[in-house]
Scaffold this active site. Sequence first.
Site, PDB file in Angstrom:
ATOM      1  N   TYR A  93       0.851  -1.196   0.000  1.00  0.00           N
ATOM      2  CA  TYR A  93       0.000   0.000   0.000  1.00  0.00           C
ATOM      3  C   TYR A  93       0.889   1.248   0.000  1.00  0.00           C
ATOM      4  O   TYR A  93       1.132   1.846   1.048  1.00  0.00           O
ATOM      5  CB  TYR A  93      -0.908   0.006   1.228  1.00  0.00           C
ATOM      6  CG  TYR A  93      -1.732  -1.246   1.392  1.00  0.00           C
ATOM      7  CD1 TYR A  93      -2.685  -1.604   0.438  1.00  0.00           C
ATOM      8  CD2 TYR A  93      -1.575  -2.076   2.498  1.00  0.00           C
ATOM      9  CE1 TYR A  93      -3.444  -2.759   0.580  1.00  0.00           C
ATOM     10  CE2 TYR A  93      -2.331  -3.222   2.655  1.00  0.00           C
ATOM     11  CZ  TYR A  93      -3.265  -3.567   1.693  1.00  0.00           C
ATOM     12  OH  TYR A  93      -4.018  -4.700   1.843  1.00  0.00           O
ATOM     13  N   SER A 141      -7.151   6.695   3.857  1.00  0.00           N
ATOM     14  CA  SER A 141      -7.922   7.593   4.717  1.00  0.00           C
ATOM     15  C   SER A 141      -8.023   7.116   6.163  1.00  0.00           C
ATOM     16  O   SER A 141      -7.566   7.788   7.087  1.00  0.00           O
ATOM     17  CB  SER A 141      -9.316   7.776   4.116  1.00  0.00           C
ATOM     18  OG  SER A 141     -10.151   8.499   4.962  1.00  0.00           O
ATOM     19  N   TRP A 142      -8.673   5.946   6.386  1.00  0.00           N
ATOM     20  CA  TRP A 142      -8.855   5.576   7.790  1.00  0.00           C
ATOM     21  C   TRP A 142      -7.559   5.056   8.388  1.00  0.00           C
ATOM     22  O   TRP A 142      -7.364   5.142   9.603  1.00  0.00           O
ATOM     23  CB  TRP A 142     -10.049   4.658   8.001  1.00  0.00           C
ATOM     24  CG  TRP A 142      -9.980   3.204   7.636  1.00  0.00           C
ATOM     25  CD1 TRP A 142      -9.323   2.610   6.617  1.00  0.00           C
ATOM     26  CD2 TRP A 142     -10.684   2.158   8.327  1.00  0.00           C
ATOM     27  NE1 TRP A 142      -9.564   1.255   6.616  1.00  0.00           N
ATOM     28  CE2 TRP A 142     -10.395   0.950   7.645  1.00  0.00           C
ATOM     29  CE3 TRP A 142     -11.530   2.102   9.432  1.00  0.00           C
ATOM     30  CZ2 TRP A 142     -10.924  -0.280   8.052  1.00  0.00           C
ATOM     31  CZ3 TRP A 142     -12.065   0.884   9.826  1.00  0.00           C
ATOM     32  CH2 TRP A 142     -11.757  -0.283   9.147  1.00  0.00           C
ATOM     33  N   ASP A 143      -6.636   4.570   7.562  1.00  0.00           N
ATOM     34  CA  ASP A 143      -5.308   4.245   8.071  1.00  0.00           C
ATOM     35  C   ASP A 143      -4.665   5.482   8.699  1.00  0.00           C
ATOM     36  O   ASP A 143      -4.114   5.418   9.797  1.00  0.00           O
ATOM     37  CB  ASP A 143      -4.408   3.741   6.942  1.00  0.00           C
ATOM     38  CG  ASP A 143      -4.796   2.367   6.446  1.00  0.00           C
ATOM     39  OD1 ASP A 143      -4.087   1.394   6.754  1.00  0.00           O
ATOM     40  OD2 ASP A 143      -5.820   2.268   5.751  1.00  0.00           O
ATOM     41  N   ASP A 167     -13.144  -5.199   3.365  1.00  0.00           N
ATOM     42  CA  ASP A 167     -13.493  -5.212   1.962  1.00  0.00           C
ATOM     43  C   ASP A 167     -14.184  -6.466   1.457  1.00  0.00           C
ATOM     44  O   ASP A 167     -15.118  -6.388   0.669  1.00  0.00           O
ATOM     45  CB  ASP A 167     -12.234  -4.970   1.134  1.00  0.00           C
ATOM     46  CG  ASP A 167     -11.466  -3.749   1.609  1.00  0.00           C
ATOM     47  OD1 ASP A 167     -12.058  -2.918   2.307  1.00  0.00           O
ATOM     48  OD2 ASP A 167     -10.281  -3.649   1.289  1.00  0.00           O
ATOM     49  N   ARG A 175      -5.981 -13.415  -0.055  1.00  0.00           N
ATOM     50  CA  ARG A 175      -6.524 -12.195  -0.634  1.00  0.00           C
ATOM     51  C   ARG A 175      -7.939 -12.446  -1.162  1.00  0.00           C
ATOM     52  O   ARG A 175      -8.382 -13.581  -1.286  1.00  0.00           O
ATOM     53  CB  ARG A 175      -5.625 -11.714  -1.782  1.00  0.00           C
ATOM     54  CG  ARG A 175      -4.157 -11.596  -1.435  1.00  0.00           C
ATOM     55  CD  ARG A 175      -3.887 -10.539  -0.405  1.00  0.00           C
ATOM     56  NE  ARG A 175      -4.255  -9.205  -0.907  1.00  0.00           N
ATOM     57  CZ  ARG A 175      -4.219  -8.095  -0.161  1.00  0.00           C
ATOM     58  NH1 ARG A 175      -3.856  -8.151   1.091  1.00  0.00           N
ATOM     59  NH2 ARG A 175      -4.561  -6.938  -0.679  1.00  0.00           N
ATOM     60  N   TRP A 200     -10.695 -10.300   5.285  1.00  0.00           N
ATOM     61  CA  TRP A 200     -11.725  -9.984   6.284  1.00  0.00           C
ATOM     62  C   TRP A 200     -12.738 -11.117   6.452  1.00  0.00           C
ATOM     63  O   TRP A 200     -13.839 -10.885   6.957  1.00  0.00           O
ATOM     64  CB  TRP A 200     -12.435  -8.692   5.894  1.00  0.00           C
ATOM     65  CG  TRP A 200     -11.569  -7.480   6.105  1.00  0.00           C
ATOM     66  CD1 TRP A 200     -10.829  -6.825   5.178  1.00  0.00           C
ATOM     67  CD2 TRP A 200     -11.356  -6.789   7.343  1.00  0.00           C
ATOM     68  NE1 TRP A 200     -10.166  -5.759   5.758  1.00  0.00           N
ATOM     69  CE2 TRP A 200     -10.471  -5.711   7.085  1.00  0.00           C
ATOM     70  CE3 TRP A 200     -11.821  -6.962   8.658  1.00  0.00           C
ATOM     71  CZ2 TRP A 200     -10.056  -4.819   8.068  1.00  0.00           C
ATOM     72  CZ3 TRP A 200     -11.411  -6.074   9.632  1.00  0.00           C
ATOM     73  CH2 TRP A 200     -10.535  -5.020   9.334  1.00  0.00           C
ATOM     74  N   GLU A 230      -0.197  -7.018   9.362  1.00  0.00           N
ATOM     75  CA  GLU A 230      -1.434  -6.396   8.890  1.00  0.00           C
ATOM     76  C   GLU A 230      -2.643  -7.051   9.568  1.00  0.00           C
ATOM     77  O   GLU A 230      -3.551  -6.375  10.059  1.00  0.00           O
ATOM     78  CB  GLU A 230      -1.516  -6.540   7.368  1.00  0.00           C
ATOM     79  CG  GLU A 230      -2.719  -5.902   6.734  1.00  0.00           C
ATOM     80  CD  GLU A 230      -2.753  -6.108   5.220  1.00  0.00           C
ATOM     81  OE1 GLU A 230      -3.671  -5.574   4.576  1.00  0.00           O
ATOM     82  OE2 GLU A 230      -1.859  -6.818   4.687  1.00  0.00           O
TER      83      GLU A 230
END
Length: 592
Positions: A66, A71-73, A211, A244, A492, A535
């Site tokens: 990445y 944003s939220w990171d 996601d 993934r 997720w 992560e």
Amino acid sequence: MDRTAQLIARPAEYAVVYDPPGPPGPPQLGAPASGTPHLAALRRRAASVLAGNWTGTSTVPSPGLYPHQWSWDSAFIAIGLRHVSPRRAQTELETLLAAQWGDGRIPHIVFNPSVPLDAYFPSPDFWRSSTAGRAAGAPRTVQTSGIVQPPVHALAAWLVHCADPGLSRARGFLSRVYPRLAAWHRYLLHRRDLGGGGLVSVVHPWEQGMDNAPSWDAPLARVAPAPARSFRRADLDHGAPEDRPTDLDYGRYVRLATEYRDGGYRDGGVRDSAYGEGGARDGAHGDGRVRDGGHLDGRPWDEWKRDGRPQGGREQGGRDEDSGPQDGRKPDGWEPGGGYEDVSGAGGRGGVGGAEFAVEDPAFNALLIASEHALARIAYELGATGTARHARAERLTAALVERLWDPAEGMFFCRDLRGGDPDPGRRPLTGALVPERGVSGLVPLLLPGLPREVAAALVGTLRGPHFGLGTTTRLAPSYDLLGEAFDPHRYWRGPAWFNTSWLLERGLRLHGDQAGADALRGAVLDIADTSDFAEYVDPYTGEACGATGFSWTAALTLDLLHDDTTSGTGVMAGPGIPAGTGITALKGGDRG
């Protein structure tokens, strides 16, 4: 008494997130942590990760996987970074907010122009923000994505301010970020209430941050995937395919994003009920036009403030909470987007955000509520009372319970607004709850306004057989251990994540479960250490998955190391609270 009445009748206690007071004096990079030498070494390693991932203006989540700003990171990173460099934490948020669109949205990626286009997909040439997003006020000097991520930013800004209030006031940090944060919340509340029930909807799984969670499987099944030959997945260069999202899922993500882009990033929603028929909405003027970023219309700041336009609710005494400082000053650095365009998008078809995929998610809305409480604190610091924002947060909490809580299951669920509503023209849309237990349904535990029985049921579910916290798992899995789609390693769909564990630890502590919070804090610190700041991890074994040296894992490790959980409850007086009332202090995915 029904659930809404219970919420409205609660005392005005605006605890947001437990954050006990730290040691006096400004924090220093590399300063030793209290406790054992092992914890001091862990702190140094975590700070080193953030230093290594710092670009000079922001922090990448992971240099290989990445390589841009997310944003939220950045919000979570700032929460931890404040303990080693409050100035860098402020810069982290300021850099992100500088890429805000004119309609108020904060894009989920801000691209670094020095990174090759093929290093990440979807890349800037996919999103085409400066052209496809022109009508929505996309910035012309920086390339971004066109979707959003969960609104943790106001909470992060308040916590960063509290880490060093002197520095924050000297730099005018809050006065600069407040108008942008207010415009961001206004965008979500006015443009994204697609169901008409008061909650914000996401129009793409990447927006929610979790996601490929199984909660998206049913809504995504309606989306025809983009052909696999039409894109190249750069993420597979850095992660095992079995960890993934699948190619089929990815094809659907690309299809949704393509159609949203080709529709000019317009949001298809319902009229904002707060203004009634023909009333102003979206920070606009009744005609669907957003002027100068949906916040100002080009007039001087003091004229706008005196005029008292109804942008997000008026304060007592005629003050507008969105107008920032109450001394007529325009915050430095607030540069609204130029001009105005017709970006209403109301009632659009095809290519309009939410046309095929529109989901009310409990975690996204809970983080908005927490940030509304934090924005009230910021307003108070800048001279307003903050009560209107606290009241709005309470109304949103009531809507969250009313629309997404399932008392029989003891948790919150996503609502698929396009899922089998018998009358799609009705408002509010009923849609259908998605019967998948995900960690998103536990995140509202961080809210202070939950009815006691709701908070207690959430704790029971967290510890029960579906998530097994403290028994079969040390960190909460992202998905139901007993669910058919559970996979302990696939993104997720089962692994444990450190940001959700941090939110749950805050929630347990907020609602009085100190022992449970202490145990979860200890597990986060231990597994962050042994996994090399992974992560995400296998929820049973703690085995590292995805990238290592991950920025929000390191940052939230720093935040938990900063805690002295034996020092008290961090209770202090606060805005909008009657005399003598205590409130808890806020002191100092596949990502598309």
